[in-house]
Design a protein around this motif. Sequence first.
Motif, PDB file in Angstrom:
ATOM      1  N   VAL A   1       9.571   0.429 101.547  1.00 33.33           N
ATOM      2  CA  VAL A   1       8.290   0.409 100.831  1.00 33.33           C
ATOM      3  C   VAL A   1       8.287  -0.750  99.835  1.00 33.33           C
ATOM      4  O   VAL A   1       9.263  -0.949  99.104  1.00 33.33           O
ATOM      5  CB  VAL A   1       8.055   1.741 100.073  1.00 33.33           C
ATOM      6  CG1 VAL A   1       6.774   1.676  99.244  1.00 33.33           C
ATOM      7  CG2 VAL A   1       7.988   2.907 101.059  1.00 33.33           C
ATOM      8  N   ASP A   2       7.222  -1.543  99.838  1.00 32.97           N
ATOM      9  CA  ASP A   2       7.027  -2.618  98.860  1.00 32.97           C
ATOM     10  C   ASP A   2       5.948  -2.204  97.871  1.00 32.97           C
ATOM     11  O   ASP A   2       4.842  -1.833  98.278  1.00 32.97           O
ATOM     12  CB  ASP A   2       6.580  -3.921  99.546  1.00 32.97           C
ATOM     13  CG  ASP A   2       7.712  -4.605 100.290  1.00 32.97           C
ATOM     14  OD1 ASP A   2       8.884  -4.334  99.965  1.00 32.97           O
ATOM     15  OD2 ASP A   2       7.417  -5.409 101.194  1.00 32.97           O
ATOM     16  N   LEU A   3       6.273  -2.266  96.581  1.00 28.17           N
ATOM     17  CA  LEU A   3       5.292  -1.971  95.531  1.00 28.17           C
ATOM     18  C   LEU A   3       5.070  -3.241  94.716  1.00 28.17           C
ATOM     19  O   LEU A   3       6.028  -3.934  94.371  1.00 28.17           O
ATOM     20  CB  LEU A   3       5.808  -0.874  94.604  1.00 28.17           C
ATOM     21  CG  LEU A   3       6.193   0.464  95.237  1.00 28.17           C
ATOM     22  CD1 LEU A   3       6.824   1.386  94.192  1.00 28.17           C
ATOM     23  CD2 LEU A   3       4.976   1.119  95.869  1.00 28.17           C
TER      24      LEU A   3
ATOM     25  N   GLY B   1       4.307  -0.033 111.437  1.00 24.36           N
ATOM     26  CA  GLY B   1       4.727  -1.192 110.661  1.00 24.36           C
ATOM     27  C   GLY B   1       6.222  -1.164 110.418  1.00 24.36           C
ATOM     28  O   GLY B   1       6.887  -0.177 110.738  1.00 24.36           O
ATOM     29  N   HIS B   2       6.746  -2.248 109.848  1.00 26.57           N
ATOM     30  CA  HIS B   2       8.184  -2.253 109.548  1.00 26.57           C
ATOM     31  C   HIS B   2       8.419  -1.715 108.137  1.00 26.57           C
ATOM     32  O   HIS B   2       9.525  -1.356 107.762  1.00 26.57           O
ATOM     33  CB  HIS B   2       8.779  -3.649 109.737  1.00 26.57           C
ATOM     34  CG  HIS B   2       8.901  -4.466 108.492  1.00 26.57           C
ATOM     35  ND1 HIS B   2       7.833  -5.110 107.902  1.00 26.57           N
ATOM     36  CD2 HIS B   2       9.973  -4.704 107.705  1.00 26.57           C
ATOM     37  CE1 HIS B   2       8.258  -5.715 106.809  1.00 26.57           C
ATOM     38  NE2 HIS B   2       9.533  -5.507 106.656  1.00 26.57           N
ATOM     39  N   ASP B   3       7.323  -1.643 107.353  1.00 31.46           N
ATOM     40  CA  ASP B   3       7.395  -1.096 106.000  1.00 31.46           C
ATOM     41  C   ASP B   3       5.999  -0.628 105.596  1.00 31.46           C
ATOM     42  O   ASP B   3       5.073  -0.685 106.409  1.00 31.46           O
ATOM     43  CB  ASP B   3       7.918  -2.148 105.006  1.00 31.46           C
ATOM     44  CG  ASP B   3       6.932  -3.283 104.777  1.00 31.46           C
ATOM     45  OD1 ASP B   3       5.864  -3.314 105.433  1.00 31.46           O
ATOM     46  OD2 ASP B   3       7.218  -4.141 103.930  1.00 31.46           O
ATOM     47  N   VAL B   4       5.853  -0.158 104.347  1.00 34.80           N
ATOM     48  CA  VAL B   4       4.539   0.188 103.811  1.00 34.80           C
ATOM     49  C   VAL B   4       4.363  -0.615 102.523  1.00 34.80           C
ATOM     50  O   VAL B   4       5.278  -0.670 101.700  1.00 34.80           O
ATOM     51  CB  VAL B   4       4.409   1.696 103.528  1.00 34.80           C
ATOM     52  CG1 VAL B   4       2.945   2.070 103.323  1.00 34.80           C
ATOM     53  CG2 VAL B   4       5.003   2.530 104.648  1.00 34.80           C
ATOM     54  N   ASP B   5       3.209  -1.274 102.387  1.00 34.90           N
ATOM     55  CA  ASP B   5       2.958  -2.145 101.238  1.00 34.90           C
ATOM     56  C   ASP B   5       1.848  -1.574 100.358  1.00 34.90           C
ATOM     57  O   ASP B   5       0.789  -1.210 100.858  1.00 34.90           O
ATOM     58  CB  ASP B   5       2.522  -3.539 101.733  1.00 34.90           C
ATOM     59  CG  ASP B   5       3.512  -4.126 102.724  1.00 34.90           C
ATOM     60  OD1 ASP B   5       4.552  -4.631 102.285  1.00 34.90           O
ATOM     61  OD2 ASP B   5       3.241  -4.066 103.953  1.00 34.90           O
ATOM     62  N   PHE B   6       2.113  -1.516  99.035  1.00 30.32           N
ATOM     63  CA  PHE B   6       1.110  -1.011  98.090  1.00 30.32           C
ATOM     64  C   PHE B   6       0.917  -1.984  96.936  1.00 30.32           C
ATOM     65  O   PHE B   6       1.870  -2.604  96.469  1.00 30.32           O
ATOM     66  CB  PHE B   6       1.537   0.336  97.500  1.00 30.32           C
ATOM     67  CG  PHE B   6       1.607   1.439  98.509  1.00 30.32           C
ATOM     68  CD1 PHE B   6       0.452   2.065  98.952  1.00 30.32           C
ATOM     69  CD2 PHE B   6       2.825   1.847  99.011  1.00 30.32           C
ATOM     70  CE1 PHE B   6       0.523   3.087  99.883  1.00 30.32           C
ATOM     71  CE2 PHE B   6       2.906   2.871  99.945  1.00 30.32           C
ATOM     72  CZ  PHE B   6       1.750   3.493 100.380  1.00 30.32           C
TER      73      PHE B   6
HETATM   74 MN    MN Z   1       6.216  -5.763 103.050  1.00 30.71          MN
END
Ligand code: MN
Length: 404
Positions: free
Chosen positions: A327-329, A202-207
């Motif tokens: 990372v998106d939180l 992925g281009h980031d990790v989403d939580f």
């Molecule tokens: Mn994202």
Amino acid sequence: QISEAEVALFSVPSYACQRRTTRDNHNSNLTDALSLLAENAELNNEDGRGVAFRRAAALMKALPTQVISMSQLRGLPCLGEHSLRVIKDVLENGVSSEVESTKQSKRYKALKILTGIFGVGAKTADRWIREGIYNLEQLRDSGQTLNRAQKSGLEHYDDLNEPVTKAEADAIGEIVQKAVDSVLTGSQVALTGGFRRGKLTGHDVDFLITHPEEGKEVGLMPKVVAWLESQGFLLYQKTTRNSYLESKDGPARPASNMDRFERCFSIFKLTKGKEQESTQPEEQNDLKTKDVLRPHMQVDTDQQLCELSKNYQMEAASHKIWRAVRVDLVVSPISQFAFAVLGWTGSKLFERELRRWAGHEKNMSLSSHALFDNTQNKYLRATSEEEIFAYLGLEYIPPSERNA
Ligand code: MN
Ligand code: CTP
Ligand code: MN
Ligand code: MN
């Protein structure tokens, strides 16, 4: 030569949320071409064109076999004149001339490079290009004022443009879980985004973070961020507070597609090899640590220390021991959790199609906070994604089949 009678016709529903789209794609030659034109349109702020190409690409992704002839596409939805022209070109010539010339164009190349900087969107990139900036070197030389996000983005450019692996996503998941456990017991962390759909990179990790007791999640994000910061896990973070207004009898009507949860866009400092640590036997790790540490402990003079430190820095730079990961939180109250999970699992087109379906076919408004029935003039409560699909009159599509 294949006669028309031998070529099977496809029957595919027109909304992506009515279809099962796995990662398994039988027409990547066509979807790559259409996706590139979609991306180019988006980079040029031509949103309508972008969506049209995205829909066409998603339709081709959902086909059960490889397309070999234009006649197979008769009667299919989502394929406009322009997309059909591109498909025809690829089927007949192996490549689309429009795609090839786009890829070669100075403007497309510059837009890709510049928007590859975290914090730089199509509008900023366009402004820089008009000022003669086409690459990172010219940007650095230009003396342009960069905001905090862009400075971080430029600093970690290579890392952030290298795909994140599932192993890295899991390693970050463990860190986030630890952070959340440390600041509020009972909090839950869910992996969303592409990794929840089974993507391998992925281009980031989403939580998404929540707490089973409604209201306990208020103010959670700043605490989580402070913990992560104190442990040295963050290279950059920007936290936005929740701007979702609760009315007396429920959440406010979703006003836009943008959700208003408490969120944090961040860049993590992830120690390399950490994701493989658990698969290595303990003894081996011990040995390696001792071997590395022993010479460092025999330091007699300041000069030796200086040498050692220089060597260490060179060593660290040559095979860096950590990497930067986006990372998106997001924090959601438990009452909105099902909507938040659905909204943050994607894909972006699947989400867009769900909202279009809700509005156009069901007279409902769907957001990552709630589902409002405009006919009954009331909110439809849900505690699972399955319930939301049922309200919408859609067959349940699991995350791994939302790769539209
Ligand atoms: Mn994202
Ligand atoms: N999303 C959102 N609001 C944003 C950004 C993202 O609601 N401001 C949602 C998107 O609609 C998507 C999900 O968050 O459903 C994940 O977005 P993103 O990380 O951009 O895409 P992924 O599908 O995870 O793909 P990638 O692997 O490239 O990260
Ligand atoms: Mn298949
Ligand atoms: Mn993502």
